[in-house]
Design a protein around this motif. Structure first.
Motif, PDB file in Angstrom:
ATOM      1  N   VAL A 121       0.841  -1.202   0.000  1.00 25.07           N
ATOM      2  CA  VAL A 121       0.000   0.000   0.000  1.00 25.07           C
ATOM      3  C   VAL A 121       0.875   1.250   0.000  1.00 25.07           C
ATOM      4  CG1 VAL A 121      -1.608   1.374   1.380  1.00 25.07           C
ATOM      5  CG2 VAL A 121      -2.013  -1.075   1.064  1.00 25.07           C
ATOM      6  N   HIS A 122       1.888   1.253   0.856  1.00 17.42           N
ATOM      7  CA  HIS A 122       2.763   2.426   0.966  1.00 17.42           C
ATOM      8  C   HIS A 122       3.474   2.697  -0.363  1.00 17.42           C
ATOM      9  CE1 HIS A 122       5.597   4.783   3.884  1.00 17.42           C
ATOM     10  NE2 HIS A 122       4.941   5.569   3.044  1.00 17.42           N
ATOM     11  N   ARG A 123       3.948   1.642  -0.983  1.00 15.23           N
ATOM     12  CA  ARG A 123       4.658   1.815  -2.256  1.00 15.23           C
ATOM     13  C   ARG A 123       3.695   2.289  -3.352  1.00 15.23           C
ATOM     14  NH1 ARG A 123       9.813  -1.517  -4.290  1.00 15.23           N
ATOM     15  NH2 ARG A 123      10.157  -0.417  -6.265  1.00 15.23           N
ATOM     16  N   SER A 124       2.495   1.739  -3.359  1.00 13.11           N
ATOM     17  CA  SER A 124       1.507   2.127  -4.363  1.00 13.11           C
ATOM     18  C   SER A 124       1.123   3.598  -4.216  1.00 13.11           C
ATOM     19  CB  SER A 124       0.258   1.240  -4.228  1.00 13.11           C
ATOM     20  OG  SER A 124      -0.760   1.680  -5.090  1.00 13.11           O
ATOM     21  N   VAL A 125       0.919   4.031  -2.986  1.00 10.44           N
ATOM     22  CA  VAL A 125       0.586   5.440  -2.739  1.00 10.44           C
ATOM     23  C   VAL A 125       1.744   6.331  -3.180  1.00 10.44           C
ATOM     24  CG1 VAL A 125       0.168   7.176  -0.965  1.00 10.44           C
ATOM     25  CG2 VAL A 125      -1.051   4.995  -0.886  1.00 10.44           C
ATOM     26  N   GLY A 126       2.952   5.935  -2.817  1.00 11.52           N
ATOM     27  CA  GLY A 126       4.126   6.712  -3.218  1.00 11.52           C
ATOM     28  C   GLY A 126       4.214   6.847  -4.726  1.00 11.52           C
ATOM     29  N   LYS A 127       3.925   5.761  -5.447  1.00 10.73           N
ATOM     30  CA  LYS A 127       3.959   5.794  -6.912  1.00 10.73           C
ATOM     31  C   LYS A 127       2.911   6.758  -7.458  1.00 10.73           C
ATOM     32  CE  LYS A 127       4.987   4.325 -11.121  1.00 10.73           C
ATOM     33  NZ  LYS A 127       3.902   4.963 -11.907  1.00 10.73           N
ATOM     34  N   GLY A 128       1.737   6.760  -6.847  1.00  8.00           N
ATOM     35  CA  GLY A 128       0.692   7.675  -7.286  1.00  8.00           C
ATOM     36  C   GLY A 128       1.084   9.133  -7.091  1.00  8.00           C
ATOM     37  N   VAL A 129       1.693   9.426  -5.947  1.00 10.90           N
ATOM     38  CA  VAL A 129       2.137  10.800  -5.678  1.00 10.90           C
ATOM     39  C   VAL A 129       3.276  11.172  -6.628  1.00 10.90           C
ATOM     40  CG1 VAL A 129       3.114  12.358  -3.944  1.00 10.90           C
ATOM     41  CG2 VAL A 129       1.394  10.665  -3.266  1.00 10.90           C
ATOM     42  N   ARG A 130       4.132  10.207  -6.931  1.00  4.67           N
ATOM     43  CA  ARG A 130       5.231  10.443  -7.880  1.00  4.67           C
ATOM     44  C   ARG A 130       4.682  10.914  -9.231  1.00  4.67           C
ATOM     45  NH1 ARG A 130      10.413   8.929  -9.030  1.00  4.67           N
ATOM     46  NH2 ARG A 130      10.913   8.299 -11.159  1.00  4.67           N
ATOM     47  N   MET A 178       1.814  12.264  -9.784  1.00  2.37           N
ATOM     48  CA  MET A 178       1.173  13.568  -9.600  1.00  2.37           C
ATOM     49  C   MET A 178       2.215  14.692  -9.647  1.00  2.37           C
ATOM     50  SD  MET A 178      -1.056  14.928  -6.354  1.00  2.37           S
ATOM     51  CE  MET A 178       0.423  14.979  -5.316  1.00  2.37           C
ATOM     52  N   VAL A 179       3.360  14.484  -8.993  1.00  2.00           N
ATOM     53  CA  VAL A 179       4.427  15.492  -9.002  1.00  2.00           C
ATOM     54  C   VAL A 179       4.934  15.717 -10.425  1.00  2.00           C
ATOM     55  CG1 VAL A 179       6.779  16.007  -8.252  1.00  2.00           C
ATOM     56  CG2 VAL A 179       5.139  15.061  -6.624  1.00  2.00           C
ATOM     57  N   ARG A 180       5.125  14.618 -11.146  1.00  2.00           N
ATOM     58  CA  ARG A 180       5.603  14.728 -12.535  1.00  2.00           C
ATOM     59  C   ARG A 180       4.599  15.480 -13.400  1.00  2.00           C
ATOM     60  NH1 ARG A 180       4.751   9.520 -15.514  1.00  2.00           N
ATOM     61  NH2 ARG A 180       2.660  10.437 -15.304  1.00  2.00           N
ATOM     62  N   ASP A 181       3.324  15.150 -13.242  1.00  8.25           N
ATOM     63  CA  ASP A 181       2.292  15.778 -14.069  1.00  8.25           C
ATOM     64  C   ASP A 181       2.173  17.276 -13.790  1.00  8.25           C
ATOM     65  OD1 ASP A 181       1.780  13.301 -15.138  1.00  8.25           O
ATOM     66  OD2 ASP A 181      -0.002  12.918 -13.918  1.00  8.25           O
ATOM     67  N   ASN A 182       2.460  17.680 -12.559  1.00  9.15           N
ATOM     68  CA  ASN A 182       2.262  19.080 -12.190  1.00  9.15           C
ATOM     69  C   ASN A 182       3.516  19.933 -12.280  1.00  9.15           C
ATOM     70  OD1 ASN A 182      -0.639  19.627 -10.935  1.00  9.15           O
ATOM     71  ND2 ASN A 182      -0.060  17.532 -10.413  1.00  9.15           N
ATOM     72  N   THR A 183       4.681  19.312 -12.210  1.00 10.61           N
ATOM     73  CA  THR A 183       5.931  20.085 -12.239  1.00 10.61           C
ATOM     74  C   THR A 183       6.801  19.780 -13.446  1.00 10.61           C
ATOM     75  OG1 THR A 183       7.262  18.479 -10.996  1.00 10.61           O
ATOM     76  CG2 THR A 183       5.950  20.051  -9.703  1.00 10.61           C
ATOM     77  N   GLY A 184       6.522  18.669 -14.123  1.00 10.14           N
ATOM     78  CA  GLY A 184       7.370  18.258 -15.236  1.00 10.14           C
ATOM     79  C   GLY A 184       8.631  17.559 -14.774  1.00 10.14           C
ATOM     80  N   MET A 185       8.759  17.340 -13.467  1.00  9.83           N
ATOM     81  CA  MET A 185       9.931  16.669 -12.909  1.00  9.83           C
ATOM     82  C   MET A 185       9.490  15.566 -11.957  1.00  9.83           C
ATOM     83  SD  MET A 185      12.627  19.755 -12.023  1.00  9.83           S
ATOM     84  CE  MET A 185      11.436  20.677 -11.032  1.00  9.83           C
ATOM     85  N   GLU A 200      12.799  13.076  -7.325  1.00 11.82           N
ATOM     86  CA  GLU A 200      14.254  13.035  -7.117  1.00 11.82           C
ATOM     87  C   GLU A 200      14.982  14.124  -7.886  1.00 11.82           C
ATOM     88  OE1 GLU A 200      13.309   9.863 -10.299  1.00 11.82           O
ATOM     89  OE2 GLU A 200      12.407  10.672  -8.453  1.00 11.82           O
ATOM     90  N   ASP A 201      14.293  14.753  -8.844  1.00  9.33           N
ATOM     91  CA  ASP A 201      14.920  15.820  -9.633  1.00  9.33           C
ATOM     92  C   ASP A 201      14.569  17.219  -9.130  1.00  9.33           C
ATOM     93  OD1 ASP A 201      16.143  14.001 -11.431  1.00  9.33           O
ATOM     94  OD2 ASP A 201      14.225  13.759 -12.478  1.00  9.33           O
ATOM     95  N   LEU A 202      13.685  17.302  -8.142  1.00  6.44           N
ATOM     96  CA  LEU A 202      13.338  18.611  -7.585  1.00  6.44           C
ATOM     97  C   LEU A 202      14.560  19.201  -6.868  1.00  6.44           C
ATOM     98  CD1 LEU A 202       9.789  17.818  -6.142  1.00  6.44           C
ATOM     99  CD2 LEU A 202      10.316  19.241  -8.127  1.00  6.44           C
TER     100      LEU A 202
END
Length: 287
Positions: free
Chosen positions: A242-251, A253-260, A263-265
């Motif tokens: 569950v923790h890994r799946s949630v982390g992947k979803g947030v990952r 979301m970050v890419r879609d909203n920032t383009g990065m 780990e690249d922020l």
């Protein structure tokens, strides 16, 4: 060095509800310092009513302003600054009625303003005003960004405690593996690899994160806790999934909203340095 009086006037008061019916010309509009509480002993002890500041910043009442004050106090506590010296809760007589209010030091006003709603024109201009004051004392502060980073870091500390409690209820005993699962979902690598990629000392990554990355981690933490509880997840392996799946979803979301990817922020200066600057601001702004 003091702020030029015209700057102080421009920032707070010309559009404040307190003055909207006064029909004053610009030269006679009072400055922020003109709203200090009458009867204070010295310049160093100047204080302002929180209710007056709320009106200057465009808030309709103290109820809506209370959240901003609480966040400002929370940031002070996170920086190990004694709130009781800056935010003095007291009573005030207004139109014959006794109401709850706060006496705020100049530093407390700064912290409140930096936690204010920047979409309000008065708040945005007030933030510029206090940024100018900070610069005069050679304070290396990034205003709202620094304050929000401190608050988010403290929320992550509390959030991790709550998440670990939920994980324990799900049967997790190896919290290192459980937390690593969340990081691997968010960063596609372990925490040591993330630290190395960003060039920060292992164990200090959270203190070097910017607002976006801190927010992403806080969302990962709170959403994982909610899923563990709502889905009644049982077993350490299932909790890690569950923790890994949630982390992947947030990952994503970050890419879609920032383009990065997370780990690249970019990294930012360590929060310990920010806290030192706030303590310095506490002394300097109240002079």
């Amino acid at each position: 060095m003091s702020v030029p009086i015209n700057l102080a006037k421009l920032v707070f008061v010309e559009e404040a509800p307190l003055l909207k019916n006064m029909n004053q010309n610009p030269a006679s509009i009072p400055s922020f310092d003109d709203f200090t509480i009458v009867g204070e002993a010295t310049d160093a002890a100047k204080t302002w009513w929180a209710s007056d500041l709320a009106q200057m910043l465009g808030y309709n009442d103290m109820t809506s302003f209370a959240k901003t004050i609480r966040r400002a106090m929370g940031a002070c506590l996170s920086a190990n600054i004694d709130c009781s010296d800056e935010f003095s809760k007291t009573k005030r007589v207004v139109d014959g009625n006794v109401v709850d209010d706060f006496k705020l030091t100049r530093f407390a006003c700064y912290m409140v303003v930096m936690n204010g709603d920047s979409k309000k024109q008065q708040v945005a201009r007030a933030q510029v005003y206090f940024a100018q004051q900070a610069e005069q004392f050679d304070l290396i502060l990034e205003g709202k960004n620094d304050v929000e980073r401190i608050i988010a870091r403290a929320e992550i500390t509390d959030g991790n405690k709550s998440l670990n409690a939920a994980a324990a209820a799900s049967g997790v005993t190896n919290f290192a593996i459980f937390n690593d699962a969340g990081y691997r979902g968010l960063y596609n690598m372990g925490i040591k690899q993330v630290s190395a990629k960003k060039g920060v000392v292992n164990g200090t990554l959270l203190d070097h994160m910017g607002r976006t990355e801190l927010a992403a981690n806080l969302f990962r933490i709170t959403l994982t806790e909610d899923r563990l509880k709502m889905n009644n997840v049982k077993g350490e392996n299932n909790a890690c999934l569950v923790h890994r799946s949630v982390g992947k979803g947030v990952r994503d979301m970050v890419r879609d909203n920032t383009g990065m990817y997370p780990e690249d922020l970019p990294v930012e200066r360590k929060l310990g340095e920010v806290q030192k600057q706030l303590k310095k601001a506490n002394k300097q702004l109240n002079k």
